[in-house]
Design a protein around this motif. Structure first.
Motif, short mmCIF file in Angstrom:
data_model
loop_
_atom_site.label_atom_id
_atom_site.label_comp_id
_atom_site.label_asym_id
_atom_site.label_seq_id
_atom_site.Cartn_x
_atom_site.Cartn_y
_atom_site.Cartn_z
N VAL A 1 -18.17 31.02 15.00
CA VAL A 1 -18.58 30.03 14.00
C VAL A 1 -19.77 30.59 13.21
CG1 VAL A 1 -19.45 27.67 13.68
CG2 VAL A 1 -17.72 28.13 15.41
N VAL A 2 -19.74 30.42 11.89
CA VAL A 2 -20.78 31.00 11.04
C VAL A 2 -21.52 29.93 10.24
CG1 VAL A 2 -19.45 33.12 10.72
CG2 VAL A 2 -19.35 31.34 8.97
N ALA A 3 -22.73 30.28 9.84
CA ALA A 3 -23.46 29.47 8.87
C ALA A 3 -24.30 30.43 8.03
CB ALA A 3 -24.35 28.46 9.57
N GLY A 4 -24.60 30.01 6.83
CA GLY A 4 -25.39 30.89 5.98
C GLY A 4 -25.67 30.27 4.64
N GLU A 5 -26.07 31.12 3.72
CA GLU A 5 -26.45 30.65 2.39
C GLU A 5 -25.23 30.71 1.47
OE1 GLU A 5 -29.10 32.44 -1.31
OE2 GLU A 5 -28.86 33.55 0.57
N LEU A 6 -24.96 29.60 0.82
CA LEU A 6 -23.81 29.56 -0.09
C LEU A 6 -24.15 30.35 -1.36
CD1 LEU A 6 -21.05 28.06 0.00
CD2 LEU A 6 -22.10 26.30 -1.41
N VAL A 7 -23.40 31.43 -1.64
CA VAL A 7 -23.71 32.19 -2.85
C VAL A 7 -22.70 31.92 -3.95
CG1 VAL A 7 -24.95 34.04 -1.65
CG2 VAL A 7 -22.48 34.26 -2.00
N ARG A 8 -21.61 31.33 -3.56
CA ARG A 8 -20.56 30.96 -4.51
C ARG A 8 -19.79 29.85 -3.84
NH1 ARG A 8 -16.54 35.87 -5.94
NH2 ARG A 8 -15.05 34.67 -4.74
N GLU A 9 -19.07 29.09 -4.57
CA GLU A 9 -18.35 27.94 -4.02
C GLU A 9 -17.53 28.31 -2.77
OE1 GLU A 9 -14.39 25.68 -5.64
OE2 GLU A 9 -15.31 27.32 -6.75
N ASP A 10 -17.01 29.53 -2.72
CA ASP A 10 -16.14 29.93 -1.60
C ASP A 10 -16.72 31.08 -0.77
OD1 ASP A 10 -16.02 31.84 -3.53
OD2 ASP A 10 -13.85 31.94 -3.66
N LEU A 11 -18.04 31.29 -0.86
CA LEU A 11 -18.62 32.46 -0.23
C LEU A 11 -20.03 32.21 0.33
CD1 LEU A 11 -17.62 35.45 -0.05
CD2 LEU A 11 -19.01 35.91 -2.07
N PHE A 12 -20.20 32.56 1.63
CA PHE A 12 -21.52 32.46 2.25
C PHE A 12 -22.07 33.85 2.52
CE2 PHE A 12 -19.50 28.53 3.78
CZ PHE A 12 -20.52 27.60 3.61
N ARG A 13 -23.37 33.97 2.47
CA ARG A 13 -24.01 35.14 3.04
C ARG A 13 -24.40 34.73 4.46
NH1 ARG A 13 -27.63 39.55 0.69
NH2 ARG A 13 -28.54 40.33 2.59
N VAL A 14 -23.87 35.43 5.46
CA VAL A 14 -24.00 34.97 6.85
C VAL A 14 -25.44 35.09 7.35
CG1 VAL A 14 -23.32 35.44 9.24
CG2 VAL A 14 -21.61 35.53 7.42
N GLU A 15 -25.93 34.00 7.93
CA GLU A 15 -27.26 34.02 8.57
C GLU A 15 -27.14 33.83 10.08
OE1 GLU A 15 -29.14 30.96 6.28
OE2 GLU A 15 -29.63 32.33 4.64
N THR A 16 -26.15 33.09 10.50
CA THR A 16 -25.94 32.85 11.94
C THR A 16 -24.46 33.00 12.26
OG1 THR A 16 -27.52 31.06 11.69
CG2 THR A 16 -26.40 31.20 13.79
N MET A 17 -24.21 33.49 13.45
CA MET A 17 -22.83 33.64 13.90
C MET A 17 -22.81 33.47 15.40
SD MET A 17 -20.73 36.72 12.28
CE MET A 17 -18.97 36.53 12.29
N VAL A 18 -22.01 32.56 15.91
CA VAL A 18 -21.99 32.30 17.36
C VAL A 18 -20.54 32.31 17.84
CG1 VAL A 18 -22.79 30.74 19.18
CG2 VAL A 18 -23.88 30.66 16.93
N GLU A 19 -20.29 32.97 18.96
CA GLU A 19 -18.94 33.01 19.49
C GLU A 19 -18.67 31.78 20.36
OE1 GLU A 19 -16.50 34.82 18.67
OE2 GLU A 19 -15.04 34.54 20.26
N LYS A 20 -17.65 31.04 19.98
CA LYS A 20 -17.16 29.88 20.74
C LYS A 20 -18.26 28.92 21.21
CE LYS A 20 -12.88 32.14 21.94
NZ LYS A 20 -12.95 33.57 21.78
N PRO A 21 -19.04 28.38 20.27
CA PRO A 21 -20.08 27.41 20.65
C PRO A 21 -19.49 26.03 20.96
CG PRO A 21 -20.01 27.60 18.27
CD PRO A 21 -18.98 28.58 18.81
N LYS A 22 -20.16 25.31 21.83
CA LYS A 22 -19.80 23.89 22.04
C LYS A 22 -20.11 23.17 20.74
CE LYS A 22 -20.70 23.31 27.00
NZ LYS A 22 -20.05 24.57 27.30
N PRO A 23 -19.39 22.07 20.44
CA PRO A 23 -19.62 21.37 19.17
C PRO A 23 -21.08 21.06 18.91
CG PRO A 23 -17.75 20.42 20.33
CD PRO A 23 -18.30 21.47 21.23
N GLU A 24 -21.81 20.66 19.98
CA GLU A 24 -23.22 20.28 19.76
C GLU A 24 -24.11 21.50 19.50
OE1 GLU A 24 -21.34 19.54 22.34
OE2 GLU A 24 -22.34 19.97 24.26
#
Ligand code: G1P
Length: 273
Positions: A171-194
């Motif tokens: 699962v990734v999160a990051g800065e939106l640089v375009r409507e369909d594109l993020f620059r990745v800041e965080t990436m976690v493998e198989k996190p629990k929903p919380e």
């Protein structure tokens, strides 16, 4: 220019037992075409004709599939059945194939690292054949290769999933640089929903720059005690840049029975003649 596409195909496919007892899960057919062929066709459409497989024991049927079958071709030559082999014949004529084996199951990151010999020092794509991606226009890999030409960094394909499903994905999160594109800041493998940083899940399409091999060599086992490509990509994002792309198209999780049946119905309705 990206020319090579890596297919990690050493996994056991236990969810499809007993069908996968002596047959690679990647050879299970979606209607009349093995799953892996859809992936190779997607790579070919993106101009990636150098196909590299990281295989394991019991996967020989994949090699045989991407080779000519003289007896069979001789047998059906001149009959109406020849048409059934046209697609696979075009692939064999256009692509070249290489194989290496992953002798121990130490995770996706480890499998990709095993492919270094076949890839060398150049950017490459990775396809997880279990994730069948269908788009009405340009294929997903082709969309990603275009992006690579612009950004020259690793790119992962993402899709929004229900929050309760984050435990199945990177699962990734990051800065939106375009409507369909993020620059990745965080990436976690198989996190629990919380614990998930978002509900954007990585689907089985990657473009990787070759420094990923050095990073993978230094990545300790993570989730499930396996070397995770997600962890290596997080390091790469910290050192430089990784993009996450909301691709255009539909993805079927053919690693699960439900997704497999859904893909079968979709392909039967839309492509089977
Ligand atoms: C792998 C990756 C995961 C990714 C997923 C896509 O997991 O580790 O980050 O989201 O593929 O299908 P697997 O499905 O092999 O457990």
């Amino acid at each position: 220019m990206i020319k090579k596409c890596l297919f990690p195909v050493a996994g056991y496919g236990t969810r499809f037992l007993p069908a996968t007892k002596s047959m690679p899960k990647e050879m299970l057919p979606i209607v009349n075409k093995p799953l892996v062929q859809y992936g190779v066709e997607e790579a070919m459409e993106a101009g990636l004709t150098n196909i590299a497989f990281v295989t394991g024991r019991g996967k020989r049927a994949i090699e045989d599939h991407f080779d000519v079958s003289y007896e069979l071709e001789h047998q059906i030559s001149g009959t109406g059945k020849e048409q059934y082999l046209e697609g696979i014949r075009a692939i064999i004529e256009t692509c070249c194939f290489s194989y290496t084996r992953q002798t121990e199951m130490k995770g996706l990151g480890h499998a990709i690292l095993m492919g270094e010999n076949l890839i060398g020092d150049e950017a490459f794509a990775v396809v997880l054949a279990d994730d069948l991606c269908i788009s009405s226009g340009e294929g997903v890999l082709s969309q990603m290769v275009k992006l690579y030409k612009q950004f020259r960094c690793s790119i992962v394909a993402i899709e929004e999933v229900p929050l309760q499903e984050t435990e199945k994905y990177g699962v990734v999160a990051g800065e939106l640089v375009r409507e369909d594109l993020f620059r990745v800041e965080t990436m976690v493998e198989k996190p629990k929903p919380e614990e998930a940083p978002s509900n954007y899940a990585v689907m089985g399409r990657y473009i990787l720059t070759p420094d990923i091999f050095r990073i993978l060599r230094n990545t300790p086992p993570g989730r499930n005690g396996e070397v995770q490509i997600t962890d290596a990509l997080m390091t790469q994002a910290r050192e430089g840049c990784v993009m996450a792309y909301k691709f255009k198209g539909k993805r079927f999780d053919c690693g699960s029975v439900e997704g497999f049946i859904e893909a079968t119905n979709h392909c039967y309705q839309h492509f089977y003649k």
